[in-house]
Design a protein around this motif. Structure first.
Motif, PDB file in Angstrom:
ATOM      1  N   ILE A  58      25.875  27.785 -27.833  1.00 44.24           N
ATOM      2  CA  ILE A  58      24.488  27.637 -28.288  1.00 44.24           C
ATOM      3  C   ILE A  58      23.757  26.616 -27.428  1.00 44.24           C
ATOM      4  O   ILE A  58      22.616  26.838 -27.009  1.00 44.24           O
ATOM      5  CB  ILE A  58      24.430  27.263 -29.779  1.00 44.24           C
ATOM      6  CG1 ILE A  58      24.836  28.461 -30.635  1.00 44.24           C
ATOM      7  CG2 ILE A  58      23.037  26.776 -30.172  1.00 44.24           C
ATOM      8  CD1 ILE A  58      25.064  28.129 -32.096  1.00 44.24           C
ATOM      9  N   SER A  59      24.405  25.516 -27.158  1.00 44.89           N
ATOM     10  CA  SER A  59      23.797  24.473 -26.327  1.00 44.89           C
ATOM     11  C   SER A  59      23.474  25.016 -24.930  1.00 44.89           C
ATOM     12  O   SER A  59      22.392  24.775 -24.387  1.00 44.89           O
ATOM     13  CB  SER A  59      24.738  23.278 -26.235  1.00 44.89           C
ATOM     14  OG  SER A  59      24.214  22.287 -25.413  1.00 44.89           O
ATOM     15  N   GLU A  62      20.490  27.393 -25.192  1.00 46.42           N
ATOM     16  CA  GLU A  62      19.236  26.656 -25.367  1.00 46.42           C
ATOM     17  C   GLU A  62      18.755  26.078 -24.044  1.00 46.42           C
ATOM     18  O   GLU A  62      17.570  26.121 -23.732  1.00 46.42           O
ATOM     19  CB  GLU A  62      19.417  25.553 -26.409  1.00 46.42           C
ATOM     20  CG  GLU A  62      19.531  26.067 -27.821  1.00 46.42           C
ATOM     21  CD  GLU A  62      19.894  24.982 -28.834  1.00 46.42           C
ATOM     22  OE1 GLU A  62      20.465  23.938 -28.432  1.00 46.42           O
ATOM     23  OE2 GLU A  62      19.609  25.187 -30.018  1.00 46.42           O
ATOM     24  N   ARG A  63      19.695  25.559 -23.252  1.00 48.37           N
ATOM     25  CA  ARG A  63      19.345  25.010 -21.941  1.00 48.37           C
ATOM     26  C   ARG A  63      18.822  26.113 -21.030  1.00 48.37           C
ATOM     27  O   ARG A  63      17.791  25.959 -20.362  1.00 48.37           O
ATOM     28  CB  ARG A  63      20.558  24.328 -21.305  1.00 48.37           C
ATOM     29  CG  ARG A  63      20.270  23.697 -19.961  1.00 48.37           C
ATOM     30  CD  ARG A  63      21.503  23.084 -19.309  1.00 48.37           C
ATOM     31  NE  ARG A  63      22.717  23.862 -19.426  1.00 48.37           N
ATOM     32  CZ  ARG A  63      22.996  24.957 -18.694  1.00 48.37           C
ATOM     33  NH1 ARG A  63      22.148  25.391 -17.805  1.00 48.37           N
ATOM     34  NH2 ARG A  63      24.143  25.595 -18.861  1.00 48.37           N
TER      35      ARG A  63
END
Length: 87
Positions: A58-59, A62-63
């Motif tokens: 997820i991180s 998002e990036r």
């Protein structure tokens, strides 16, 4: 986090019956209880690892989304500067 007893109690009665297990956690023999506890512990550690991996994914997503939005804005500005219509 749920206890072994809470998880055991969620298992359908017919499944316990088919496996030859008692309906209630406190009726398990020492060996059965040890097995159920180990099973729950292994499942929880696997679940925690999967959650951690998903959080990393997820991180990363998002990036990448943020980078794509920045690139999109820059492309729109570049097109506007050329005088070409955007649509």
């Amino acid at each position: 986090m749920m206890t072994s007893e809470q998880i055991y109690d969620l298992v359908a009665y017919f499944m316990k019956e088919d496996a030859g297990l008692p309906y209630r956690y406190d009726e398990l023999s020492f060996e059965q209880r040890s097995f159920i506890d180990a099973l729950v512990e292994n499942f929880e550690s696997d679940a925690e690892e999967r959650i951690s991996n998903l959080e990393l994914i997820i991180s990363d997503l998002e990036r990448e989304l943020l980078e794509s939005e920045i690139e999109h804005r820059q492309l729109v500005r570049d097109l506007q500067n050329t005088g070409r219509p955007l649509a």
